[in-house]
Design a protein around this motif. Structure first.
Motif, PDB file in Angstrom:
ATOM      1  N   TYR A 144       0.819  -1.221   0.000  1.00 27.93           N
ATOM      2  CA  TYR A 144       0.000   0.000   0.000  1.00 27.93           C
ATOM      3  C   TYR A 144       0.854   1.273   0.000  1.00 27.93           C
ATOM      4  O   TYR A 144       0.594   2.185  -0.794  1.00 27.93           O
ATOM      5  CB  TYR A 144      -0.957   0.004   1.191  1.00 27.93           C
ATOM      6  CG  TYR A 144      -2.084  -0.996   1.121  1.00 27.93           C
ATOM      7  CD1 TYR A 144      -2.423  -1.650  -0.064  1.00 27.93           C
ATOM      8  CD2 TYR A 144      -2.838  -1.300   2.255  1.00 27.93           C
ATOM      9  CE1 TYR A 144      -3.454  -2.578  -0.111  1.00 27.93           C
ATOM     10  CE2 TYR A 144      -3.891  -2.212   2.212  1.00 27.93           C
ATOM     11  CZ  TYR A 144      -4.194  -2.847   1.030  1.00 27.93           C
ATOM     12  OH  TYR A 144      -5.223  -3.747   0.985  1.00 27.93           O
ATOM     13  N   PRO A 145       1.859   1.384   0.871  1.00 31.37           N
ATOM     14  CA  PRO A 145       2.665   2.610   0.820  1.00 31.37           C
ATOM     15  C   PRO A 145       3.437   2.759  -0.483  1.00 31.37           C
ATOM     16  O   PRO A 145       3.751   3.893  -0.893  1.00 31.37           O
ATOM     17  CB  PRO A 145       3.605   2.476   2.024  1.00 31.37           C
ATOM     18  CG  PRO A 145       3.594   1.029   2.395  1.00 31.37           C
ATOM     19  CD  PRO A 145       2.240   0.515   2.005  1.00 31.37           C
ATOM     20  N   GLU A 146       3.729   1.658  -1.161  1.00 28.24           N
ATOM     21  CA  GLU A 146       4.423   1.770  -2.442  1.00 28.24           C
ATOM     22  C   GLU A 146       3.490   2.283  -3.537  1.00 28.24           C
ATOM     23  O   GLU A 146       3.892   3.067  -4.400  1.00 28.24           O
ATOM     24  CB  GLU A 146       5.050   0.433  -2.824  1.00 28.24           C
ATOM     25  CG  GLU A 146       6.093  -0.033  -1.802  1.00 28.24           C
ATOM     26  CD  GLU A 146       7.121  -0.967  -2.387  1.00 28.24           C
ATOM     27  OE1 GLU A 146       7.201  -1.080  -3.630  1.00 28.24           O
ATOM     28  OE2 GLU A 146       7.856  -1.591  -1.602  1.00 28.24           O
ATOM     29  N   ALA A 189       1.140   4.314  -2.973  1.00 24.26           N
ATOM     30  CA  ALA A 189       1.050   5.736  -2.644  1.00 24.26           C
ATOM     31  C   ALA A 189       2.290   6.490  -3.135  1.00 24.26           C
ATOM     32  O   ALA A 189       2.180   7.543  -3.781  1.00 24.26           O
ATOM     33  CB  ALA A 189       0.870   5.916  -1.140  1.00 24.26           C
ATOM     34  N   ARG A 190       3.460   5.950  -2.836  1.00 21.09           N
ATOM     35  CA  ARG A 190       4.708   6.581  -3.265  1.00 21.09           C
ATOM     36  C   ARG A 190       4.745   6.762  -4.780  1.00 21.09           C
ATOM     37  O   ARG A 190       5.108   7.824  -5.294  1.00 21.09           O
ATOM     38  CB  ARG A 190       5.885   5.724  -2.810  1.00 21.09           C
ATOM     39  CG  ARG A 190       7.258   6.228  -3.232  1.00 21.09           C
ATOM     40  CD  ARG A 190       8.273   5.096  -3.170  1.00 21.09           C
ATOM     41  NE  ARG A 190       7.996   4.089  -4.203  1.00 21.09           N
ATOM     42  CZ  ARG A 190       8.513   2.861  -4.200  1.00 21.09           C
ATOM     43  NH1 ARG A 190       9.316   2.479  -3.207  1.00 21.09           N
ATOM     44  NH2 ARG A 190       8.230   2.017  -5.166  1.00 21.09           N
ATOM     45  N   ARG A 214       0.126  10.998  -0.450  1.00 24.22           N
ATOM     46  CA  ARG A 214       0.587  10.900   0.947  1.00 24.22           C
ATOM     47  C   ARG A 214      -0.073   9.691   1.620  1.00 24.22           C
ATOM     48  O   ARG A 214      -1.287   9.530   1.559  1.00 24.22           O
ATOM     49  CB  ARG A 214       0.242  12.183   1.708  1.00 24.22           C
ATOM     50  CG  ARG A 214       0.786  12.242   3.134  1.00 24.22           C
ATOM     51  CD  ARG A 214       0.625  13.636   3.713  1.00 24.22           C
ATOM     52  NE  ARG A 214      -0.789  14.028   3.795  1.00 24.22           N
ATOM     53  CZ  ARG A 214      -1.554  13.832   4.874  1.00 24.22           C
ATOM     54  NH1 ARG A 214      -1.059  13.251   5.952  1.00 24.22           N
ATOM     55  NH2 ARG A 214      -2.814  14.216   4.874  1.00 24.22           N
ATOM     56  N   PHE A 215       0.742   8.851   2.247  1.00 28.67           N
ATOM     57  CA  PHE A 215       0.247   7.631   2.884  1.00 28.67           C
ATOM     58  C   PHE A 215       0.234   7.803   4.399  1.00 28.67           C
ATOM     59  O   PHE A 215       1.258   8.147   5.000  1.00 28.67           O
ATOM     60  CB  PHE A 215       1.140   6.441   2.519  1.00 28.67           C
ATOM     61  CG  PHE A 215       0.661   5.125   3.075  1.00 28.67           C
ATOM     62  CD1 PHE A 215      -0.472   4.515   2.570  1.00 28.67           C
ATOM     63  CD2 PHE A 215       1.352   4.493   4.113  1.00 28.67           C
ATOM     64  CE1 PHE A 215      -0.909   3.296   3.074  1.00 28.67           C
ATOM     65  CE2 PHE A 215       0.913   3.287   4.624  1.00 28.67           C
ATOM     66  CZ  PHE A 215      -0.217   2.687   4.098  1.00 28.67           C
ATOM     67  N   THR A 270      -1.446   6.111   8.234  1.00 25.43           N
ATOM     68  CA  THR A 270      -2.053   4.921   8.830  1.00 25.43           C
ATOM     69  C   THR A 270      -2.631   5.242  10.196  1.00 25.43           C
ATOM     70  O   THR A 270      -2.217   6.197  10.866  1.00 25.43           O
ATOM     71  CB  THR A 270      -1.028   3.783   8.985  1.00 25.43           C
ATOM     72  OG1 THR A 270       0.021   4.198   9.868  1.00 25.43           O
ATOM     73  CG2 THR A 270      -0.464   3.356   7.649  1.00 25.43           C
TER      74      THR A 270
END
Length: 385
Positions: free
Chosen positions: A132-134, A136-137, A142-143, A145
């Motif tokens: 998930y953060p990838e 977003a990146r 912006r990620f 949680t």
């Protein structure tokens, strides 16, 4: 920037650090679980049972037919495949309600390309899927949680507070969650959908493995036009090598993803083979019940050994806690068993496998823990996670 040395063929061969990467990619490594040649692979949650011979024969015939037209571009929007996927999902869905791409990874990337981006944010609930953060990146989103409870369930009030505070453009809810296996109740999803200012995606990659009676967020699609439910054929369908993920949502939501997809993103071969797999859905899913039973047996065995085990509705088990989880992981690998070193500190994840694979894992783990004091569980140290 330093000069790079010439390659063997006279071509410059720069180091990665010499290239003008985007700043946020500096020092990053490509995502991926280890792909090692070991007897027992229980690290990527695959269905260990290959397709039957009739499926293989029908797929080969479909590939042959597709090859005869491979000089032409594939059907751009994969309408026939999407209709088959809608038929599999049920709930009154049609091809217009379904999107398909190269694995649920690309589906999620399409979601963030359409609804994320610079100045926008995506909210998820940690620990959760490490890609998930990838996503977003890679989309300049912006990620952020919000933490799960200690048992990895979601606290509704906390989720709503996070939504009110962050005002995210996208909310990602994995159910069952990876790496914990935790399913999310529809009451929680409903509350999130009502509060979210943007879109909500419920990632149901492992839904077919959920315990009987576990509802799907597909039931909520008629009520929420900004809700999408993603699935994959990689897990329960024993189709990981086919690379087919899909999403169900309102037709307008699907149209948004069609805007950002690359032209002809699904090959003719992929579409043809996926349709064969769906036509043989009963056979492709025949081992799901056995894998559920293997998961539950494994969880009971681990608890019997004194480990903490997260309740799982997926085809894997997260267990711990270990003072040195890497040593345990390495000890298993040294014995020919590959599992996943992921999740909160002190925990490991193992996929449900065949009876022989489960026996190999149990034997190897027993040997590792009996041989090393460093592998004992860390219950008494009251580690926080």
């Amino acid at each position: 920037m330093t000069a790079s040395a010439p390659g063997r063929a006279g071509t410059a061969a720069p180091r990665l650090a010499d290239l003008p990467l985007r700043p946020e990619l500096a020092g990053e490594e490509p995502y991926g679980a280890p792909q090692l040649d070991v007897p027992v692979c229980l690290n990527v949650n695959e269905n260990p049972y290959p397709p039957g011979e009739q499926v293989v024969a029908d797929a080969a015939a479909a590939v042959a037919a597709a090859m005869r037209g491979l000089n032409r571009y594939p059907e751009r929007d994969a309408l026939a495949l999407r209709a088959d996927l809608a038929g599999y999902l049920g709930h009154g869905l049609t091809a217009d309600h379904v999107w398909a791409a190269n694995g649920s990874n690309e589906v999620m990337l399409h979601v963030l390309q359409a609804f994320g981006g610079p100045g926008r944010s995506v909210l998820s609930f940690a620990p959760t899927y490490s890609m998930y953060p990838e996503y977003a990146r890679d989309t300049h989103t912006r990620f952020v949680t919000h933490p799960r409870r200690d048992d990895f369930t979601l606290d509704v009030d906390g989720c709503l507070a996070a939504i009110a505070d962050q005002r995210p453009d996208v909310v990602l809810v994995a159910s069952p969650n990876n790496p914990t296996g935790t399913a999310v109740g529809l009451d929680v999803v409903t509350a999130i959908c009502r509060a979210a200012p943007g879109v909500v995606v419920v990632d149901e990659a492992y839904h077919e493995f959920a315990r009987p009676g576990t509802p799907s967020a597909l039931e909520l699609l008629p009520e929420f036009g900004r809700l999408a439910v993603s699935r994959t054929m990689s897990k329960a369908f024993a189709f990981a090598g086919g690379r087919l993920g899909y999403l169900a949502a309102a037709p307008a939501f699907v149209d948004a993803l069609r805007i950002v997809r690359l032209p002809y993103h699904l090959s003719a071969v992929t579409q043809a083979v996926a349709r064969v797999a769906l036509a043989h859905a009963r056979e492709m899913l025949a081992q799901v019940a056995a894998l559920r039973a293997a998961r539950d047996d494994l969880a009971g065995w681990l608890r019997g050994r004194g480990h903490e085990v997260a309740d799982s509705d997926a085809n894997f088990v997260l267990f711990g806690r270990f003072a040195d989880r890497h040593a345990v992981w390495q000890g298993l690998l040294d014995r020919g068993v590959l599992i996943r070193e992921t999740g909160p500190d002190g925990w490991l994840r193992v996929s449900a496998g065949t009876p022989a694979e489960m026996e190999a894992f149990k034997t190897a783990l027993t040997e590792v823990l009996d041989a090393s004091a460093g592998g004992t569980t860390d219950h008494d140290q009251e580690q926080s996670r």
